[in-house]
Design a protein around this motif. Structure first.
Motif, PDB file in Angstrom:
ATOM      1  N   LEU A   6     -79.642 -16.084 -44.164  1.00 26.38           N
ATOM      2  CA  LEU A   6     -78.321 -15.466 -44.137  1.00 26.38           C
ATOM      3  C   LEU A   6     -78.395 -14.060 -43.573  1.00 26.38           C
ATOM      4  O   LEU A   6     -77.525 -13.636 -42.830  1.00 26.38           O
ATOM      5  N   LYS A  36     -69.613 -16.425 -39.905  1.00 23.37           N
ATOM      6  CA  LYS A  36     -70.304 -17.249 -40.908  1.00 23.37           C
ATOM      7  C   LYS A  36     -70.921 -16.351 -41.971  1.00 23.37           C
ATOM      8  O   LYS A  36     -70.869 -16.660 -43.163  1.00 23.37           O
ATOM      9  N   SER A  37     -71.507 -15.243 -41.560  1.00 30.13           N
ATOM     10  CA  SER A  37     -72.074 -14.293 -42.519  1.00 30.13           C
ATOM     11  C   SER A  37     -70.986 -13.741 -43.432  1.00 30.13           C
ATOM     12  O   SER A  37     -71.180 -13.648 -44.643  1.00 30.13           O
ATOM     13  N   LYS A  40     -69.890 -16.497 -45.883  1.00 32.41           N
ATOM     14  CA  LYS A  40     -70.878 -16.709 -46.938  1.00 32.41           C
ATOM     15  C   LYS A  40     -70.844 -15.569 -47.943  1.00 32.41           C
ATOM     16  O   LYS A  40     -70.998 -15.792 -49.145  1.00 32.41           O
ATOM     17  N   LYS A  43     -67.808 -16.118 -50.157  1.00 35.36           N
ATOM     18  CA  LYS A  43     -68.057 -17.212 -51.099  1.00 35.36           C
ATOM     19  C   LYS A  43     -68.947 -16.728 -52.248  1.00 35.36           C
ATOM     20  O   LYS A  43     -68.680 -17.023 -53.417  1.00 35.36           O
TER      21      LYS A  43
END
Length: 150
Positions: A6, A36-37, A40, A43
């Motif tokens: 990540l 995407k980072s 994530k 989340k």
């Protein structure tokens, strides 16, 4: 291992090694890695907010701070919309014809992110949850206007 994977796209962007890519495909890949980072991170923070842990919140806030420190401007080079690359990106062409609004939405996300970081560093569970919800709303506002539906 997952945390290392990540961190790699974030580190690459923060160092600027990919952000100024001359090839449009490289820009698409860098943009996807950035978001995407960010996704994530959001989340992970939602999980922290459900059962607040001050130390976990601080750690996730530090990650968010690194992501938000990235200059995302070069990730939106002209000629990199879904019209230019159908099926390869979800960035609508309207971003480039509404750059002032798009930029304002990005600024709102950064401001909300700063509130998330401040609340995490203060160890304030209620403020962390509220700021995280606000940040999620800024993401949604941009997606509603400027992201192709999946």
């Amino acid at each position: 291992m997952r945390k290392i994977l990540l961190a790699l796209p974030v580190a690459a962007l923060a160092l600027g090694t990919v952000a100024y890519a001359s090839d449009a495909k490289d820009v698409l890949e860098a943009r996807e890695a950035y978001f995407k980072s960010l996704g994530k991170s959001m989340k992970a923070m939602m999980g922290v907010a459900k059962s607040f842990d001050a130390e976990a919140a601080k750690a996730e806030a530090a990650n968010l701070e690194k992501i938000l420190a990235t200059d995302a401007g070069p990730l939106f080079a002209p000629g990199t919309s879904s019209t230019d690359f159908p099926g390869e990106t979800e960035a609508k062409a309207s971003i480039w014809s509404n750059m002032d609004d798009f930029g304002a939405k990005g600024k709102a996300m950064h401001e909300a992110g700063a509130q998330v970081i401040a609340a995490a560093n203060a160890g304030d569970a209620a403020a962390f949850g509220a700021a995280l919800q606000k940040m999620g709303g800024t993401c949604k506002a941009c997606h509603d206007d400027y992201r192709e539906e999946d």
